[in-house]
Design a protein around this motif. Sequence first.
Motif, PDB file in Angstrom:
ATOM      1  N   ALA A   1      17.144  23.710  24.897  1.00 44.27           N
ATOM      2  CA  ALA A   1      16.074  24.583  25.388  1.00 44.27           C
ATOM      3  C   ALA A   1      16.642  25.786  26.138  1.00 44.27           C
ATOM      4  N   ALA A   2      17.634  25.547  27.000  1.00 36.98           N
ATOM      5  CA  ALA A   2      18.243  26.648  27.759  1.00 36.98           C
ATOM      6  C   ALA A   2      18.914  27.644  26.833  1.00 36.98           C
ATOM      7  N   ALA A   3      19.593  27.141  25.808  1.00 39.48           N
ATOM      8  CA  ALA A   3      20.273  28.026  24.850  1.00 39.48           C
ATOM      9  C   ALA A   3      19.264  28.863  24.075  1.00 39.48           C
ATOM     10  N   LEU A   4      18.182  28.237  23.614  1.00 39.04           N
ATOM     11  CA  LEU A   4      17.170  28.969  22.863  1.00 39.04           C
ATOM     12  C   LEU A   4      16.453  29.984  23.751  1.00 39.04           C
ATOM     13  N   SER A   5      16.225  29.629  25.016  1.00 41.48           N
ATOM     14  CA  SER A   5      15.616  30.576  25.950  1.00 41.48           C
ATOM     15  C   SER A   5      16.516  31.795  26.125  1.00 41.48           C
ATOM     16  N   HIS A   6      17.827  31.555  26.259  1.00 42.48           N
ATOM     17  CA  HIS A   6      18.764  32.661  26.414  1.00 42.48           C
ATOM     18  C   HIS A   6      18.761  33.560  25.184  1.00 42.48           C
ATOM     19  N   GLU A   7      18.595  32.962  24.012  1.00 45.42           N
ATOM     20  CA  GLU A   7      18.606  33.720  22.760  1.00 45.42           C
ATOM     21  C   GLU A   7      17.221  34.252  22.389  1.00 45.42           C
ATOM     22  N   ASN A   8      16.234  34.040  23.269  1.00 44.78           N
ATOM     23  CA  ASN A   8      14.850  34.499  23.027  1.00 44.78           C
ATOM     24  C   ASN A   8      14.269  33.915  21.747  1.00 44.78           C
ATOM     25  N   ILE A   9      14.554  32.635  21.516  1.00 45.70           N
ATOM     26  CA  ILE A   9      14.008  31.899  20.377  1.00 45.70           C
ATOM     27  C   ILE A   9      12.879  31.015  20.878  1.00 45.70           C
ATOM     28  N   ASP A  10      11.702  31.154  20.307  1.00 44.91           N
ATOM     29  CA  ASP A  10      10.527  30.434  20.789  1.00 44.91           C
ATOM     30  C   ASP A  10      10.602  28.943  20.482  1.00 44.91           C
TER      31      ASP A  10
ATOM     32  N   ALA B   1      25.013  23.900  26.327  1.00 45.73           N
ATOM     33  CA  ALA B   1      24.225  25.124  26.129  1.00 45.73           C
ATOM     34  C   ALA B   1      25.119  26.280  25.690  1.00 45.73           C
ATOM     35  N   LEU B   2      26.292  26.419  26.319  1.00 47.67           N
ATOM     36  CA  LEU B   2      27.218  27.487  25.930  1.00 47.67           C
ATOM     37  C   LEU B   2      27.702  27.308  24.487  1.00 47.67           C
ATOM     38  N   GLY B   3      27.975  26.070  24.103  1.00 49.69           N
ATOM     39  CA  GLY B   3      28.419  25.805  22.746  1.00 49.69           C
ATOM     40  C   GLY B   3      27.360  26.172  21.717  1.00 49.69           C
ATOM     41  N   ILE B   4      26.099  25.873  22.032  1.00 46.91           N
ATOM     42  CA  ILE B   4      25.006  26.207  21.121  1.00 46.91           C
ATOM     43  C   ILE B   4      24.844  27.724  21.030  1.00 46.91           C
ATOM     44  N   ILE B   5      24.893  28.399  22.170  1.00 48.01           N
ATOM     45  CA  ILE B   5      24.764  29.856  22.190  1.00 48.01           C
ATOM     46  C   ILE B   5      25.876  30.505  21.371  1.00 48.01           C
ATOM     47  N   ASP B   6      27.099  30.027  21.533  1.00 50.50           N
ATOM     48  CA  ASP B   6      28.232  30.591  20.791  1.00 50.50           C
ATOM     49  C   ASP B   6      28.039  30.394  19.288  1.00 50.50           C
ATOM     50  N   SER B   7      27.499  29.240  18.886  1.00 51.63           N
ATOM     51  CA  SER B   7      27.284  28.971  17.466  1.00 51.63           C
ATOM     52  C   SER B   7      26.184  29.855  16.878  1.00 51.63           C
ATOM     53  N   LEU B   8      25.183  30.193  17.695  1.00 47.18           N
ATOM     54  CA  LEU B   8      24.048  30.985  17.211  1.00 47.18           C
ATOM     55  C   LEU B   8      24.307  32.485  17.273  1.00 47.18           C
ATOM     56  N   THR B   9      25.363  32.894  17.975  1.00 45.53           N
ATOM     57  CA  THR B   9      25.609  34.311  18.224  1.00 45.53           C
ATOM     58  C   THR B   9      26.732  34.830  17.348  1.00 45.53           C
TER      59      THR B   9
END
Length: 339
Positions: free
Chosen positions: A121-130, A240-248
């Motif tokens: 949830a935190a990673a998706l919030s950071h990426e502005n994904i609903d 959360a950082l790992g998910i963000i890195d994978s999505l970015t």
Amino acid sequence: MAVSGGLAVVLSAAAVLLPSPYVIESPGPTFNTIGEVNGQPLIRVEGRETFPPEGELDLTTVFVSGGPNGQVNVLDTFRAWANPNENVLPEQLVYPEGTTSSQVEEQNAVAMTSSQESAIAAALSHENIDFTEELSVAGLAEDSASEGALQKGDVLRSIDGKPIENIQTLRATLGDADGAPADLSIVRDGAELDVSVLPKESDEGDFQLGILLASTFDFPFEVTIQLDNVGGPSAGTMFALGIIDSLTEGDLTGGRHFAGTGTIDSVGAIGPIGGIAQKLVGARSGGAEFFLAPAENCDEVVDNIPDGLTVVKVETIDDAVEAVETLGSGADPAGLPAC
């Protein structure tokens, strides 16, 4: 001489065999959240485009012996006291009396599952994904302000007419009301109800309903985190950082080696954890150059930083991402907050 020798043998045997009422914390292994474990990605995203990351974002662990995990003996305890990398605590300060190993395993597993969901949830919030989040009452705190009004299982829909989208909505509305009664719309056993609760002011000065919350999420794609034999909530920040890195697109770490720790909630607030001194040692032993530490753990970080490890203080997932991007680009860490 024979008596003295016999006594020495008995005392030595006692030191080896007699249990000690202490728990020993020692540095545990690290796991790269953007890497693999047993040949499989630690984090797998399905249903969304991902970008193969480089570098390392290690979650850190603490190995705990003693108590329900199997009692340690007197010799082990003295050895740990003499080791600056280990911590010795009275068993009753760590585990309530009567706690069993199965209870510890269950609690750690539940905490790990919850931290993984909050990290997504935190990673998706950071990426502005609903995504959607539903809050429900998991229990009431001692001397709760909600006694008689709320009960376990109640689903929270709105507060003072505002839809409750996440925990931040709840906190902000209670803060803005400054202690006034909170009008809540809830669902109990399928029926909609309206209740009113007079919040109580905490020692920190904020107003609380005195309830334990559980979150149920509905994400737009699947994120699977595969990590066995590790429990507790403290890996949330690094997940959360790992998910963000994978999505970015691009490389968040710049190929550098990071480690860290910290709980996380669905809106990205990073919380304190236990055993951080041991996690610092484990991170450096694993080759980390940089360590992300929760701001509330800074008192324990000072004087426990291994040589060659740079520690950055973080309070939110935004802080953590900024720190990794800054250091990954080769910038001077002096510009980042430190403990």
